[in-house]
Design a protein around this motif. Sequence first.
Motif, mmCIF file in Angstrom:
data_model
loop_
_atom_site.group_PDB
_atom_site.id
_atom_site.type_symbol
_atom_site.label_atom_id
_atom_site.label_comp_id
_atom_site.label_asym_id
_atom_site.label_seq_id
_atom_site.Cartn_x
_atom_site.Cartn_y
_atom_site.Cartn_z
ATOM 1 N N PRO A 52 60.879 8.179 39.542
ATOM 2 C CA PRO A 52 61.170 7.349 38.366
ATOM 3 C C PRO A 52 60.410 7.816 37.125
ATOM 4 O O PRO A 52 59.239 8.189 37.203
ATOM 5 C CB PRO A 52 60.710 5.952 38.796
ATOM 6 C CG PRO A 52 60.794 5.973 40.286
ATOM 7 C CD PRO A 52 60.433 7.366 40.694
ATOM 8 N N TYR A 53 61.093 7.767 35.996
ATOM 9 C CA TYR A 53 60.487 8.176 34.730
ATOM 10 C C TYR A 53 59.225 7.353 34.443
ATOM 11 O O TYR A 53 58.230 7.891 33.957
ATOM 12 C CB TYR A 53 61.512 7.990 33.607
ATOM 13 C CG TYR A 53 61.919 9.285 32.937
ATOM 14 C CD1 TYR A 53 62.016 10.464 33.646
ATOM 15 C CD2 TYR A 53 62.213 9.317 31.570
ATOM 16 C CE1 TYR A 53 62.389 11.646 33.026
ATOM 17 C CE2 TYR A 53 62.588 10.487 30.933
ATOM 18 C CZ TYR A 53 62.671 11.642 31.669
ATOM 19 O OH TYR A 53 63.028 12.811 31.048
ATOM 20 N N ALA A 65 57.685 5.031 25.858
ATOM 21 C CA ALA A 65 58.291 5.470 24.598
ATOM 22 C C ALA A 65 57.920 6.916 24.297
ATOM 23 O O ALA A 65 58.730 7.696 23.782
ATOM 24 C CB ALA A 65 57.853 4.555 23.455
ATOM 25 N N THR A 66 56.666 7.293 24.597
ATOM 26 C CA THR A 66 56.225 8.671 24.369
ATOM 27 C C THR A 66 56.997 9.632 25.251
ATOM 28 O O THR A 66 57.398 10.722 24.818
ATOM 29 C CB THR A 66 54.718 8.797 24.641
ATOM 30 O OG1 THR A 66 54.000 7.923 23.769
ATOM 31 C CG2 THR A 66 54.239 10.224 24.413
ATOM 32 N N LEU A 67 57.220 9.244 26.509
ATOM 33 C CA LEU A 67 57.983 10.092 27.420
ATOM 34 C C LEU A 67 59.406 10.282 26.926
ATOM 35 O O LEU A 67 59.908 11.410 26.842
ATOM 36 C CB LEU A 67 57.985 9.481 28.821
ATOM 37 C CG LEU A 67 58.861 10.162 29.874
ATOM 38 C CD1 LEU A 67 58.520 11.628 30.011
ATOM 39 C CD2 LEU A 67 58.722 9.446 31.222
ATOM 40 N N TYR A 68 60.073 9.195 26.563
ATOM 41 C CA TYR A 68 61.464 9.299 26.120
ATOM 42 C C TYR A 68 61.592 9.999 24.772
ATOM 43 O O TYR A 68 62.621 10.622 24.491
ATOM 44 C CB TYR A 68 62.104 7.914 26.065
ATOM 45 C CG TYR A 68 62.510 7.399 27.421
ATOM 46 C CD1 TYR A 68 63.689 7.831 28.010
ATOM 47 C CD2 TYR A 68 61.705 6.505 28.116
ATOM 48 C CE1 TYR A 68 64.064 7.374 29.266
ATOM 49 C CE2 TYR A 68 62.070 6.042 29.375
ATOM 50 C CZ TYR A 68 63.252 6.487 29.942
ATOM 51 O OH TYR A 68 63.620 6.050 31.186
ATOM 52 N N PHE A 71 61.169 13.697 25.939
ATOM 53 C CA PHE A 71 62.190 14.154 26.881
ATOM 54 C C PHE A 71 63.194 13.028 27.121
ATOM 55 O O PHE A 71 63.093 12.282 28.114
ATOM 56 C CB PHE A 71 61.541 14.580 28.203
ATOM 57 C CG PHE A 71 60.508 15.657 28.049
ATOM 58 C CD1 PHE A 71 60.878 16.961 27.783
ATOM 59 C CD2 PHE A 71 59.148 15.358 28.146
ATOM 60 C CE1 PHE A 71 59.924 17.959 27.627
ATOM 61 C CE2 PHE A 71 58.191 16.337 27.998
ATOM 62 C CZ PHE A 71 58.573 17.646 27.738
ATOM 63 N N PRO A 72 64.152 12.874 26.204
ATOM 64 C CA PRO A 72 65.127 11.782 26.340
ATOM 65 C C PRO A 72 65.943 11.858 27.628
ATOM 66 O O PRO A 72 66.362 10.840 28.153
ATOM 67 C CB PRO A 72 66.036 11.971 25.110
ATOM 68 C CG PRO A 72 65.247 12.812 24.160
ATOM 69 C CD PRO A 72 64.372 13.684 24.993
ATOM 70 N N GLY A 76 65.929 17.967 30.479
ATOM 71 C CA GLY A 76 65.015 18.579 29.525
ATOM 72 C C GLY A 76 63.603 18.652 30.055
ATOM 73 O O GLY A 76 62.878 19.638 29.827
ATOM 74 N N LEU A 77 63.182 17.634 30.775
ATOM 75 C CA LEU A 77 61.846 17.624 31.369
ATOM 76 C C LEU A 77 61.757 18.640 32.505
ATOM 77 O O LEU A 77 60.762 19.372 32.622
ATOM 78 C CB LEU A 77 61.512 16.221 31.871
ATOM 79 C CG LEU A 77 60.150 16.044 32.550
ATOM 80 C CD1 LEU A 77 59.016 16.483 31.636
ATOM 81 C CD2 LEU A 77 59.965 14.587 32.976
ATOM 82 N N VAL A 78 62.780 18.703 33.338
ATOM 83 C CA VAL A 78 62.794 19.687 34.427
ATOM 84 C C VAL A 78 62.727 21.099 33.846
ATOM 85 O O VAL A 78 61.972 21.961 34.343
ATOM 86 C CB VAL A 78 64.058 19.516 35.298
ATOM 87 C CG1 VAL A 78 64.173 20.655 36.313
ATOM 88 C CG2 VAL A 78 64.033 18.173 36.007
#
Length: 226
Positions: A52-53, A65-68, A71-72, A76-78
């Motif tokens: 989970p994010y 909020a910082t994560l999204y 990396f929305p 993109g994160l992978v």
Amino acid sequence: MIRTDGGVPAEGADPERPARRVPRPRADAVRNRERLVAAAREMFVEFGCSVPYDEIARRAGVGNATLYRNFPERPGLVHEVVLSLLARLTERAERAAAEETDTFAAVRRFALAAADERVGALCPMLDGTFDKDHPDLVVERERLEEAVEGLVRRAQAAGRLRADIGVGDLMVGVSQLTRPLPGTGCEAFAPFVHRHLQLFLDGLEAPARSELPGTTATLGDLRRDA
């Protein structure tokens, strides 16, 4: 027009309009992004890419909020995790080459460092939907290949590494030995990785103690059916 940054106005630009500066990311924003990538890498190893994010943000010590914002979307994160891993492996190969006088010791040092990065545990990220040919990844992958091929060539030229193996053989061994067996977790598997990797490395050292079946594996061979 006087350019405060010492550059030359772009062709077609309005000479009366001041040049627009591209703002640099704040230091804390850069640190947060790095923490997110590091946390995601750890959690992908432990739990897989579907973690989970919210848990990634919590591990990184930042808000959702910082994560999204960084990396929305999960792909993109992978992508960033894989890019980071390739860069880290390249750095370790280059440092091993620069700091080890024994060419086989340099190969061993890189292999153990790659194992510590849990490269095998991260292999499931490279599924059919992952863009392996993204330009950023191609550049970083080529840097890694050049660095590892240099380690292998120097060790073989010095007579320290058996001549009938290729870079692909080395990377397959490292990847397979760092990929947990089905039904086992990374933490339970980790204590055995260096032990078994050392057995594998002993088999790579010259003079060869047996004749290998098949042909040497290149990194291109590994990508052919990917």
